[in-house]
Enzyme design. Structure first.
Site, PDB file in Angstrom:
ATOM      1  N   ARG A   1     -11.580  11.566  13.709  1.00  0.00           N
ATOM      2  CA  ARG A   1     -11.837  10.294  14.383  1.00  0.00           C
ATOM      3  C   ARG A   1     -11.944  10.515  15.893  1.00  0.00           C
ATOM      4  NH1 ARG A   1      -7.112   7.040  11.027  1.00  0.00           N
ATOM      5  NH2 ARG A   1      -7.957   7.466   8.946  1.00  0.00           N
TER       6      ARG A   1
ATOM      7  N   GLN B   1       0.842  -1.192   0.000  1.00  0.00           N
ATOM      8  CA  GLN B   1       0.000   0.000   0.000  1.00  0.00           C
ATOM      9  C   GLN B   1       0.879   1.244   0.000  1.00  0.00           C
ATOM     10  OE1 GLN B   1      -1.390   1.276   3.726  1.00  0.00           O
ATOM     11  NE2 GLN B   1      -3.261   2.235   2.984  1.00  0.00           N
TER      12      GLN B   1
ATOM     13  N   GLY C   1     -10.581  -6.697   6.575  1.00  0.00           N
ATOM     14  CA  GLY C   1      -9.847  -5.783   7.428  1.00  0.00           C
ATOM     15  C   GLY C   1      -9.947  -6.093   8.914  1.00  0.00           C
ATOM     16  N   ARG C   2     -10.834  -5.403   9.602  1.00  0.00           N
ATOM     17  CA  ARG C   2     -10.875  -5.489  11.073  1.00  0.00           C
ATOM     18  C   ARG C   2     -10.963  -6.915  11.615  1.00  0.00           C
ATOM     19  NH1 ARG C   2     -14.020  -0.638  10.082  1.00  0.00           N
ATOM     20  NH2 ARG C   2     -13.041   1.184  11.077  1.00  0.00           N
TER      21      ARG C   2
ATOM     22  N   LYS D   1      -7.077   2.663  -4.645  1.00  0.00           N
ATOM     23  CA  LYS D   1      -7.940   2.328  -3.515  1.00  0.00           C
ATOM     24  C   LYS D   1      -8.677   3.573  -3.028  1.00  0.00           C
ATOM     25  CE  LYS D   1      -7.678   0.230   1.133  1.00  0.00           C
ATOM     26  NZ  LYS D   1      -8.300   1.269   1.964  1.00  0.00           N
TER      27      LYS D   1
ATOM     28  N   TYR E   1       0.899   5.380   0.498  1.00  0.00           N
ATOM     29  CA  TYR E   1       0.386   6.723   0.760  1.00  0.00           C
ATOM     30  C   TYR E   1       1.317   7.695   0.048  1.00  0.00           C
ATOM     31  CZ  TYR E   1      -2.884   5.280   4.424  1.00  0.00           C
ATOM     32  OH  TYR E   1      -3.919   4.721   5.112  1.00  0.00           O
TER      33      TYR E   1
ATOM     34  N   HIS F   1     -12.493   3.323   3.183  1.00  0.00           N
ATOM     35  CA  HIS F   1     -11.499   3.220   4.253  1.00  0.00           C
ATOM     36  C   HIS F   1     -12.134   2.696   5.540  1.00  0.00           C
ATOM     37  CE1 HIS F   1      -7.216   4.382   4.559  1.00  0.00           C
ATOM     38  NE2 HIS F   1      -7.424   4.377   5.857  1.00  0.00           N
TER      39      HIS F   1
ATOM     40  N   ASP G   1     -13.423  -3.396  -0.407  1.00  0.00           N
ATOM     41  CA  ASP G   1     -13.297  -3.592   1.031  1.00  0.00           C
ATOM     42  C   ASP G   1     -14.272  -2.664   1.739  1.00  0.00           C
ATOM     43  OD1 ASP G   1     -12.228  -1.026   1.600  1.00  0.00           O
ATOM     44  OD2 ASP G   1     -10.173  -1.729   1.640  1.00  0.00           O
ATOM     45  N   SER G   2     -14.295  -2.699   3.053  1.00  0.00           N
ATOM     46  CA  SER G   2     -15.113  -1.865   3.935  1.00  0.00           C
ATOM     47  C   SER G   2     -16.408  -2.578   4.324  1.00  0.00           C
ATOM     48  CB  SER G   2     -15.444  -0.503   3.317  1.00  0.00           C
ATOM     49  OG  SER G   2     -14.251   0.231   3.034  1.00  0.00           O
TER      50      SER G   2
END
Length: 418
Positions: free
Chosen positions: A185, A148, A371-372, A293, A150, A317, A348-349
């Site tokens: 967040r 990935q 993911g999680r 993504k 950034y 995300h 995803d998500s």
């Protein structure tokens, strides 16, 4: 190739049950989350589990799966099922990858290596996070990996990351588009906790020669502005930074470079000015297949095709960036239609179960990123926990497909409930 993951996994669990052994982590998605979160520190749970704003996007991601239903068919020969997919000329036995999640050392020591080992044991690739706690080179040889990216404010650093990803054996680069700035967040904000400011999750940077030079230059420059207040919390943070920076902690305490590295990271990691003009340069920057993504709008998907990238990943995300954003699954059909088979579409998500994976594949995704859930398995049992979570998701996918009367998820008959 025949896949019997579902029945084999069930039989293993029931055979073990005869001897009094139960699965190391829960097979129920809800219980996995409950127990996994309890196994984490408050900071780790906030960072991994939190979302943007009031977390409406997180709830929307889950609700989207409830708006679809499968229509099973009967009396069909489904004794042979095949879930394999082709991505960029490479065969994958399963249509599942592990999504990139940063700062996993909050969850467990050597977390990224544990995740890589768990993914390899389960036979799926890991997307190595740009914000990992381990340099990408340290994971070389441990299963299949994508990287990935950034996009930093330093193009020289971007090029260094891309070159390292190629050299370390990554099979693709996943450029994350939706985190040019951090979302709002509240779970992290209320704790005043950003792992990167404590030296966690920046190992790709501190192991990079370009970044190391930038950090040294900053450390050597005269400091401007007021000196930081010396408080017990500030001292603990300095100790954390020294432990996580490469080298001996005692030497790091005496050096200005580790703190300068954190400050440099906070300056360079995000790029709000990122544009389609930058994406157009990727083909000259790397030989790796490029996945974008964070694509949610059909027009952006069309622009991705025009830009010559290799795939798009429909993602919000995990609800961590924009509150009240469209659910990823709701956006998927429009993106698939816009792309019109010109490139693979991934998703995803909000994915929690094998049934979720089946729905996404039926709606046109070529593969799905989890993911999680794997982080909760990581918290409970390390690499073995990651492997079990992935194996359970794949087993449920296989059983869902077979019991619905088809041989692959793409053949599923699905319709909207409402």
């Amino acid at each position: 190739m025949a896949i019997a993951a579902g029945r084999a996994r069930q039989e293993q669990v029931y055979r073990d049950g005869v001897s009094g052994r139960r699965p190391r982590v829960p097979t129920s998605a809800a219980e996995l989350e409950r127990r996994g979160r309890r196994a984490m520190s408050r900071r780790a749970d906030a960072y991994v589990g939190g979302g943007a704003g009031a977390e409406a996007t997180m709830r929307a991601n889950r609700a989207a799966f409830d708006r679809w239903e499968t229509v099973p068919r009967v009396l069909r020969d489904v004794g042979t099922r095949d879930h394999s997919v082709d991505l960029f000329g490479r065969r994958h036995e399963h249509p599942l990858l592990l999504a990139p999640i940063g700062a996993l050392d909050l969850v467990r020591r050597d977390a990224d290596l544990e995740v890589a080992r768990g993914a390899a044991a389960a036979g799926v690739p890991m997307i190595v996070s740009n914000q990992a706690g381990a340099a990408m080179e340290s994971l070389a040889g441990v299963g299949r990996r994508w990287f990935q990216l950034y996009w930093s404010t330093s193009d020289e650093l971007v090029d260094s990351f891309l070159a390292r990803a190629e050299a370390s054996g990554c099979e693709a680069v996943v450029v994350t588009l939706d985190t040019t700035m951090l979302g709002w967040r509240p779970r992290d904000l209320d704790l005043g906790h950003l792992p990167f400011s404590r030296g966690l999750g920046i190992a790709q940077y501190t192991s990079d020669p370009v970044f190391a030079r930038l950090a040294r230059e900053r450390a050597a420059a005269p400091r401007s502005g007021p000196a930081p207040r010396v408080t017990p919390a500030a001292v603990r943070t300095l100790l954390e930074i020294s432990r996580h920076h490469p080298g001996r902690a005692l030497d790091n305490l005496r050096s200005p470079v580790p703190r300068a590295a954190v400050e440099t990271f906070l300056d360079v990691y995000s790029r709000p000015q990122l544009s389609w003009d930058d994406i157009a340069t990727l083909r000259s920057r790397t030989a790796l297949p490029v996945v974008l993504k964070g694509v949610l709008h059909p027009d952006d998907a069309r622009r991705a095709v025009d830009a010559g990238v290799d795939a798009v990943l429909v993602s919000n995300h995990g609800g961590r960036q924009v509150d009240h954003a469209v659910a990823a699954l709701d956006a998927l059909p429009g993106v698939v239609e816009a792309v019109a088979d010109r490139m693979p579409v991934l998703l995803d998500s909000g994915v929690r179960t094998g049934g979720d994976v089946a729905l996404a594949l039926a709606l046109g995704a070529r593969a799905v990123c989890l993911g999680r859930p794997f982080t909760w398995g990581l918290a409970l049992a390390g690499a073995a926990g990651v492997a079990q979570v992935v194996s359970d998701v794949l087993a449920e996918l296989d059983l869902t497909v077979g019991l619905a009367g088809v041989r692959s998820a793409a053949e599923l008959e699905v319709r909207r409930r409402y």
